[in-house]
Enzyme design. Structure first.
Site, PDB file in Angstrom:
ATOM      1  N   TYR A  80       0.821  -1.212   0.000  1.00  0.00           N
ATOM      2  CA  TYR A  80       0.000   0.000   0.000  1.00  0.00           C
ATOM      3  C   TYR A  80       0.853   1.260   0.000  1.00  0.00           C
ATOM      4  O   TYR A  80       0.351   2.349   0.222  1.00  0.00           O
ATOM      5  CB  TYR A  80      -0.930  -0.001   1.218  1.00  0.00           C
ATOM      6  CG  TYR A  80      -1.988  -1.085   1.133  1.00  0.00           C
ATOM      7  CD1 TYR A  80      -1.610  -2.420   1.036  1.00  0.00           C
ATOM      8  CD2 TYR A  80      -3.335  -0.782   1.145  1.00  0.00           C
ATOM      9  CE1 TYR A  80      -2.549  -3.419   0.947  1.00  0.00           C
ATOM     10  CE2 TYR A  80      -4.288  -1.785   1.065  1.00  0.00           C
ATOM     11  CZ  TYR A  80      -3.896  -3.102   0.962  1.00  0.00           C
ATOM     12  OH  TYR A  80      -4.823  -4.083   0.878  1.00  0.00           O
TER      13      TYR A  80
ATOM     14  N   LYS B 210       3.849 -14.936   4.417  1.00  0.00           N
ATOM     15  CA  LYS B 210       4.144 -15.779   3.257  1.00  0.00           C
ATOM     16  C   LYS B 210       5.668 -15.794   3.116  1.00  0.00           C
ATOM     17  O   LYS B 210       6.226 -15.523   2.045  1.00  0.00           O
ATOM     18  CB  LYS B 210       3.453 -15.183   2.014  1.00  0.00           C
ATOM     19  CG  LYS B 210       3.471 -16.078   0.795  1.00  0.00           C
ATOM     20  CD  LYS B 210       2.440 -17.181   0.822  1.00  0.00           C
ATOM     21  CE  LYS B 210       2.592 -18.085  -0.381  1.00  0.00           C
ATOM     22  NZ  LYS B 210       1.717 -19.261  -0.338  1.00  0.00           N
TER      23      LYS B 210
ATOM     24  N   ASP C 224      -2.144 -18.570   3.177  1.00  0.00           N
ATOM     25  CA  ASP C 224      -3.146 -19.395   2.479  1.00  0.00           C
ATOM     26  C   ASP C 224      -3.740 -20.434   3.420  1.00  0.00           C
ATOM     27  O   ASP C 224      -4.954 -20.632   3.474  1.00  0.00           O
ATOM     28  CB  ASP C 224      -2.562 -20.034   1.206  1.00  0.00           C
ATOM     29  CG  ASP C 224      -1.088 -20.362   1.299  1.00  0.00           C
ATOM     30  OD1 ASP C 224      -0.457 -19.986   2.307  1.00  0.00           O
ATOM     31  OD2 ASP C 224      -0.541 -21.004   0.388  1.00  0.00           O
TER      32      ASP C 224
ATOM     33  N   ASP D 113      -5.817  -6.691   5.335  1.00  0.00           N
ATOM     34  CA  ASP D 113      -6.971  -6.106   4.662  1.00  0.00           C
ATOM     35  C   ASP D 113      -7.930  -7.215   4.241  1.00  0.00           C
ATOM     36  O   ASP D 113      -9.141  -7.171   4.499  1.00  0.00           O
ATOM     37  CB  ASP D 113      -6.458  -5.323   3.432  1.00  0.00           C
ATOM     38  CG  ASP D 113      -7.532  -4.447   2.812  1.00  0.00           C
ATOM     39  OD1 ASP D 113      -8.649  -4.403   3.336  1.00  0.00           O
ATOM     40  OD2 ASP D 113      -7.241  -3.811   1.792  1.00  0.00           O
TER      41      ASP D 113
ATOM     42  N   ASP E 175     -11.737  -8.636   6.429  1.00  0.00           N
ATOM     43  CA  ASP E 175     -13.092  -8.698   5.866  1.00  0.00           C
ATOM     44  C   ASP E 175     -13.615 -10.129   5.865  1.00  0.00           C
ATOM     45  O   ASP E 175     -14.787 -10.372   6.149  1.00  0.00           O
ATOM     46  CB  ASP E 175     -13.120  -8.139   4.435  1.00  0.00           C
ATOM     47  CG  ASP E 175     -13.271  -6.619   4.427  1.00  0.00           C
ATOM     48  OD1 ASP E 175     -12.975  -5.986   5.459  1.00  0.00           O
ATOM     49  OD2 ASP E 175     -13.670  -6.054   3.395  1.00  0.00           O
TER      50      ASP E 175
END
Ligand code: NAD
Length: 330
Positions: free
Chosen positions: A119, A166, A199, A223, A227
């Site tokens: 970002y 990751k 994952d 992010d 959600d």
């Protein structure tokens, strides 16, 4: 002494849910001196920043962001200008909100780094049709989000912090994030610490969400997974959130301005009320926070005043009145 709080009602359904929050907070008995900042796109960010620099605390409704061009997202601008580096989202089941996970009580808190990662906005067209987008991970930002998560876990008597990464692929960037998390974890030996690849974490959030307590993530994974986690307990319409830094905190509803229902008395104020619970805790008004949380839960348990988005036929003001009745009865 009254708490000075900046109120940003926002637009769309913002003013309706903000009015609900003002009334409910008044009914908690906590004294508040509101500093209201109205939505004027040209000067909103400057006005909010000037106000929060004085009050230190903000309660914010949704603000419409134009797509493509126009002014910058208010949320992104506030985050940068006030250095609100931690995005904190509680994910808690509530009786009366029916989900696929009705049989398990979920209670986790997500700490998402808010300032860097993919970002940072560093994108380049190297040659036509070839783009690079730079992921920035720093020791400073990783350490302070890790410290925020562990400090919260320790104060709230939580059991476990799970760092999500990751690093098997992004060995340097996510590797540094993990090293910082491990260093802070060593300062909190009474909190269990583990790591999951993003994952696998996504799959486990859907299959066994009850195992999670505090989740600690860099910006992009945070992010997406915050959600996803909100979806486990009823969706964005009822999700609370806060953007916090060392000096300032802004508590906000996670949902948008819902132009499709604005002005119709259908808006559900639960998200902003749950954010108000977080704000009361931050202001060290633990008694009022617990009372308000309980009043919201009772309103859902009764079910009679719920708004259409959660299956009821009530209006924003009927829901608000029910929460205030339950507060007074507590
Ligand atoms: P939205 O969250 O506004 O609406 C999505 C759907 O959920 C709509 O059907 C809406 O009616 C419903 N909904 C949302 N909140 C609700 C509530 N409290 N009660 C009942 N129903 C509710 O998402 P969107 O339509 O993608 O975004 C609209 C605008 O809001 C956009 O301009 C977007 O940029 C902005 N936005 C602002 C914020 C913020 O300020 N924090 C967050 C997200 C979106």
């Amino acid at each position: 002494m009254a708490h000075a709080i900046t109120l940003i009602p926002g637009d769309g359904i913002g003013p309706e849910v903000a009015e609900a929050a003002e009334k409910v907070l008044a009914a908690t008995g906590v004294e508040v001196e509101w500093h209201r900042v109205e939505t004027k796109p040209e000067s909103l960010v400057a006005d909010v920043v000037a106000s929060i620099e004085k009050t230190k605390v903000g309660l914010k409704g949704p603000v419409t962001t134009p797509v493509g061009g126009g002014y910058q997202s208010v949320n992104v601008a506030l985050r940068k200008k006030l250095d609100l580096y931690a995005n904190v989202r509680p994910v808690k089941s509530m009786p009366g909100i029916h989900t696929r996970f009705d049989d398990v009580a979920l209670d986790m808190v997500i700490f998402r780094e808010n300032t860097e990662d993919l970002y940072s906005g560093l994108e380049h067209e190297v040659v036509p049709d070839v783009i690079t987008s730079i992921k920035v991970i720093t020791r400073t930002a990783s350490t302070r989000i890790a410290r925020a998560a562990f400090r919260y876990g320790s104060r709230q008597l939580r059991k476990r912090v799970t760092a999500i990464h990751k690093a098997n692929i992004m060995k340097l960037a996510d590797g540094l994030f993990l090293r910082c998390c491990r260093e802070i974890a060593a300062d909190y030996p009474h909190l269990a610490y583990n790591e999951l690849i993003v994952d696998n974490a996504s799959m486990q959030l859907v299959t066994r969400p009850e195992q999670f307590d505090i989740l600690l993530l860099p910006n992009l994974y945070g992010d997406i997974l915050s959600d996803l986690a909100a979806g486990l307990v009823g969706g964005l319409g009822v999700a609370a959130g806060a953007n916090m830094g060392d000096n300032y905190a802004v508590f906000e509803s996670v949902h948008g301005s819902a132009p499709d229902i604005a002005g119709q008395g259908k808006a559900n104020p639960t998200a902003l009320l749950r954010s108000s619970v977080m704000m009361l805790e931050y202001l060290k008004e633990a008694g009022a926070a617990a009372k308000l949380q309980r009043a919201i839960e009772l309103t859902y348990r009764d079910g009679g005043a719920l708004t259409p988005d959660v299956g009821g036929t009530g209006t924003t003001s009927q829901f608000t009145a029910a929460v205030i009745r339950n507060l007074n009865a507590a």
